[in-house]
Design an enzyme around this catalytic site. Structure first.
Site, PDB file in Angstrom:
ATOM      1  N   LYS A  35       0.860  -1.927   2.173  1.00  0.00           N
ATOM      2  CA  LYS A  35       1.812  -2.699   2.503  1.00  0.00           C
ATOM      3  C   LYS A  35       1.398  -4.260   1.948  1.00  0.00           C
ATOM      4  O   LYS A  35       0.388  -4.444   1.904  1.00  0.00           O
ATOM      5  CB  LYS A  35       1.867  -2.894   4.143  1.00  0.00           C
ATOM      6  CG  LYS A  35       0.803  -3.042   4.906  1.00  0.00           C
ATOM      7  CD  LYS A  35       0.515  -4.942   5.210  1.00  0.00           C
ATOM      8  CE  LYS A  35      -0.975  -5.391   5.684  1.00  0.00           C
ATOM      9  NZ  LYS A  35      -1.103  -6.458   5.407  1.00  0.00           N
ATOM     10  N   PRO A 121      -6.149  -0.489  -2.669  1.00  0.00           N
ATOM     11  CA  PRO A 121      -7.696  -1.219  -2.653  1.00  0.00           C
ATOM     12  C   PRO A 121      -8.321  -1.202  -1.335  1.00  0.00           C
ATOM     13  O   PRO A 121      -7.682  -1.761  -0.303  1.00  0.00           O
ATOM     14  CB  PRO A 121      -7.470  -2.451  -3.299  1.00  0.00           C
ATOM     15  CG  PRO A 121      -5.677  -2.676  -2.855  1.00  0.00           C
ATOM     16  CD  PRO A 121      -5.211  -1.314  -3.024  1.00  0.00           C
ATOM     17  N   GLY A 125      -6.575  -6.359   1.667  1.00  0.00           N
ATOM     18  CA  GLY A 125      -5.372  -6.865   2.376  1.00  0.00           C
ATOM     19  C   GLY A 125      -4.069  -6.262   1.998  1.00  0.00           C
ATOM     20  O   GLY A 125      -3.020  -6.833   2.448  1.00  0.00           O
ATOM     21  N   MET A 126      -4.246  -5.020   1.748  1.00  0.00           N
ATOM     22  CA  MET A 126      -2.884  -4.157   1.705  1.00  0.00           C
ATOM     23  C   MET A 126      -2.836  -2.975   2.685  1.00  0.00           C
ATOM     24  O   MET A 126      -2.442  -1.949   2.739  1.00  0.00           O
ATOM     25  CB  MET A 126      -2.843  -3.521   0.377  1.00  0.00           C
ATOM     26  CG  MET A 126      -2.796  -4.562  -0.830  1.00  0.00           C
ATOM     27  SD  MET A 126      -2.299  -3.996  -2.186  1.00  0.00           S
ATOM     28  CE  MET A 126      -0.528  -3.782  -2.038  1.00  0.00           C
ATOM     29  N   GLY A 128      -5.393  -0.613   3.556  1.00  0.00           N
ATOM     30  CA  GLY A 128      -5.671   0.506   3.240  1.00  0.00           C
ATOM     31  C   GLY A 128      -6.289   1.586   4.414  1.00  0.00           C
ATOM     32  O   GLY A 128      -6.062   2.836   4.549  1.00  0.00           O
ATOM     33  N   GLY A 129      -7.158   0.751   5.038  1.00  0.00           N
ATOM     34  CA  GLY A 129      -7.915   1.674   6.131  1.00  0.00           C
ATOM     35  C   GLY A 129      -7.013   1.869   7.139  1.00  0.00           C
ATOM     36  O   GLY A 129      -7.061   3.165   7.732  1.00  0.00           O
ATOM     37  N   SER A 130      -5.916   1.053   7.379  1.00  0.00           N
ATOM     38  CA  SER A 130      -4.930   1.039   8.470  1.00  0.00           C
ATOM     39  C   SER A 130      -4.030   2.349   8.123  1.00  0.00           C
ATOM     40  O   SER A 130      -3.560   3.400   8.790  1.00  0.00           O
ATOM     41  CB  SER A 130      -4.216   0.143   8.674  1.00  0.00           C
ATOM     42  OG  SER A 130      -4.979  -1.114   9.234  1.00  0.00           O
ATOM     43  N   ALA A 131      -3.819   2.593   6.887  1.00  0.00           N
ATOM     44  CA  ALA A 131      -3.102   3.445   6.250  1.00  0.00           C
ATOM     45  C   ALA A 131      -3.715   4.950   6.464  1.00  0.00           C
ATOM     46  O   ALA A 131      -3.065   5.977   6.779  1.00  0.00           O
ATOM     47  CB  ALA A 131      -2.674   3.366   4.745  1.00  0.00           C
ATOM     48  N   ASP A 163      -2.528  -3.354  12.181  1.00  0.00           N
ATOM     49  CA  ASP A 163      -1.574  -2.831  11.076  1.00  0.00           C
ATOM     50  C   ASP A 163      -1.283  -1.214  11.110  1.00  0.00           C
ATOM     51  O   ASP A 163      -0.506  -0.866  10.212  1.00  0.00           O
ATOM     52  CB  ASP A 163      -2.424  -3.190   9.710  1.00  0.00           C
ATOM     53  CG  ASP A 163      -2.375  -4.488   9.363  1.00  0.00           C
ATOM     54  OD1 ASP A 163      -1.622  -5.384   9.885  1.00  0.00           O
ATOM     55  OD2 ASP A 163      -3.167  -5.013   8.551  1.00  0.00           O
TER      56      ASP A 163
HETATM   57  O1  C5P Z   1      -6.458  -5.198  14.508  1.00  0.00           O
HETATM   58  P1  C5P Z   1      -7.625  -5.236  13.571  1.00  0.00           P
HETATM   59  O2  C5P Z   1      -8.755  -4.644  13.791  1.00  0.00           O
HETATM   60  O3  C5P Z   1      -7.010  -4.718  11.987  1.00  0.00           O
HETATM   61  O4  C5P Z   1      -8.088  -6.753  13.206  1.00  0.00           O
HETATM   62  C1  C5P Z   1      -9.017  -7.161  12.400  1.00  0.00           C
HETATM   63  C2  C5P Z   1      -9.395  -8.471  12.715  1.00  0.00           C
HETATM   64  O5  C5P Z   1      -8.494  -9.278  12.079  1.00  0.00           O
HETATM   65  C3  C5P Z   1      -9.536  -8.736  14.011  1.00  0.00           C
HETATM   66  O6  C5P Z   1     -10.852  -8.593  14.904  1.00  0.00           O
HETATM   67  C4  C5P Z   1      -9.506 -10.424  13.971  1.00  0.00           C
HETATM   68  O7  C5P Z   1     -10.541 -11.178  13.650  1.00  0.00           O
HETATM   69  C5  C5P Z   1      -8.358 -10.531  13.072  1.00  0.00           C
HETATM   70  N1  C5P Z   1      -6.828 -10.454  13.394  1.00  0.00           N
HETATM   71  C6  C5P Z   1      -6.509 -11.688  14.117  1.00  0.00           C
HETATM   72  N2  C5P Z   1      -5.397 -11.706  14.713  1.00  0.00           N
HETATM   73  C7  C5P Z   1      -4.374 -10.496  14.463  1.00  0.00           C
HETATM   74  C8  C5P Z   1      -4.717  -9.426  13.572  1.00  0.00           C
HETATM   75  C9  C5P Z   1      -6.083  -9.454  13.186  1.00  0.00           C
HETATM   76  O8  C5P Z   1      -7.159 -12.579  14.396  1.00  0.00           O
HETATM   77  N3  C5P Z   1      -3.140 -10.503  14.718  1.00  0.00           N
END
Ligand code: C5P
Length: 325
Positions: A35, A121, A125-126, A128-131, A163
């Protein structure tokens, strides 16, 4: 919900559909898109460490594939493809955690062999881990025939990461809350994208922390997040020129503060004729919108030559969410 891609307009109570179902000894492969965030508006830091967001997710045709195969043993994870040396193959991997969470929810053992084939990648920032997490949920759901509803899978996805739910849906959708609340956005047509991968990844928490630091240093109060109406209008009209002018990402400033070389990448794409330039999510991947395939090829060629760029990919958006192949 099992095999087919989830659509944001599906009814909330949709039961299992008629998508492909494996036999007991067959593996299931799920394709999941990357994404970009066409808009990423970041509110103040919350007490739980997250930030409220208003974002427009857009799935693009760069994919990871997740294969789930039955095993008598314990959970195992292997990986090949883009950035494979940087992918952890243990319980710190979101795909592993997705399989464990689904197994626990379904009251069964997480006996599965997961294999990731990466095109997205790592730490780019795309998402990938969430995908991969979304792919593992859909693949194991199909393999195990859990009978969980679409809402159940969405709730599990939201537990795994902000994500992950969008990767189930794909298309173009508004994300609110910390990004996990998904509402479809009307988008017409197809958009031509070029992506420039950086030599090194960026940590998402580090980029959010840098945003907080920059705001504090400047004495700025973060406003409530919101998405500009021009962006939604551009999507409704399928107008890439309007869309290019409306792209916004609040994480550009902190990401370029941490990695000043990204400015050169963004400039190189703009100089080559992109009608929109954008940091993808928390970066460091840079995204470029092109008017058509010819311009996209020109932008891609220029970026190939930029020293700050490791690799270049072209893709169309929007793309479908996680689906069984
Ligand atoms: O939800 P996820 O584990 O992917 O988020 C990774 C990190 O990104 C969070 O621990 C936080 O530091 C930051 N984040 C945030 N606000 C969001 C999404 C992510 O601060 N809405």
């Amino acid at each position: 919900m099992t095999a087919a891609a989830l659509g944001p307009d599906d009814g909330p109570d949709d039961g299992p559909d008629e998508g492909p179902r494996p036999g007991a000894d067959e593996s299931v492969t799920v394709r999941v898109p990357a994404k970009v965030n066409l808009a990423l508006s970041v509110g103040p830091l919350r007490s739980d460490g997250y930030h409220d967001l208003a974002t427009v997710f857009h799935a693009v045709g760069l994919f990871d594939e997740v294969t789930a195969a039955p095993t008598d043993g314990t959970l195992a994870l292997t990986c090949e493809g883009e950035g494979q040396v940087d992918v952890p193959l243990d319980a710190t991997n979101l795909a592993w955690r997705a399989a464990e969470l689904l197994a626990r929810t379904a009251g069964r053992s997480p006996a599965v062999r997961l294999h990731l084939t990466k095109g997205i990648p790592v730490a780019g920032g795309m998402a990938g881990g969430s995908a991969d997490a979304a792919g593992a949920l859909v693949a194991c759901d199909a393999l195990w025939g859990t009978g969980l509803s679409r809402d159940d899978l969405h709730a599990l996805a939201a537990q795994l990461g902000s994500d992950v739910p969008f990767a189930l849906y794909g298309g173009t959708a508004m994300g609110t809350g910390r990004g996990e609340q998904i509402t479809p956005v009307l988008a017409r047509g197809e958009f031509h994208w070029v992506f420039a991968f950086a030599h090194e990844g960026l940590s998402t928490p580090a980029v959010f922390r840098e945003l907080d630091r920059l705001r504090e240093d400047a004495g700025e109060q973060a406003a409530a997040p919101g998405v500009d109406e021009e962006l939604l209008r551009a999507l409704r009209a399928g107008d890439s020129t309007l869309l290019g002018a409306a792209l916004r990402n609040d994480l550009t400033r902190p990401a370029t503060s941490l990695r000043p070389d990204l400015r050169a990448t963004l400039q190189a794409g703009q100089d080559a004729g992109a009608i929109g330039t954008l940091l993808s999510g928390s970066g460091p991947t840079c995204a470029f919108l092109a008017a058509d395939a010819v311009v996209a090829a020109r932008v891609a060629a220029a970026l190939e030559a930029a020293p700050s760029v490791r690799a270049v990919r072209r893709a169309l958006g929007p793309a479908a969410g996680a689906h069984v192949l």
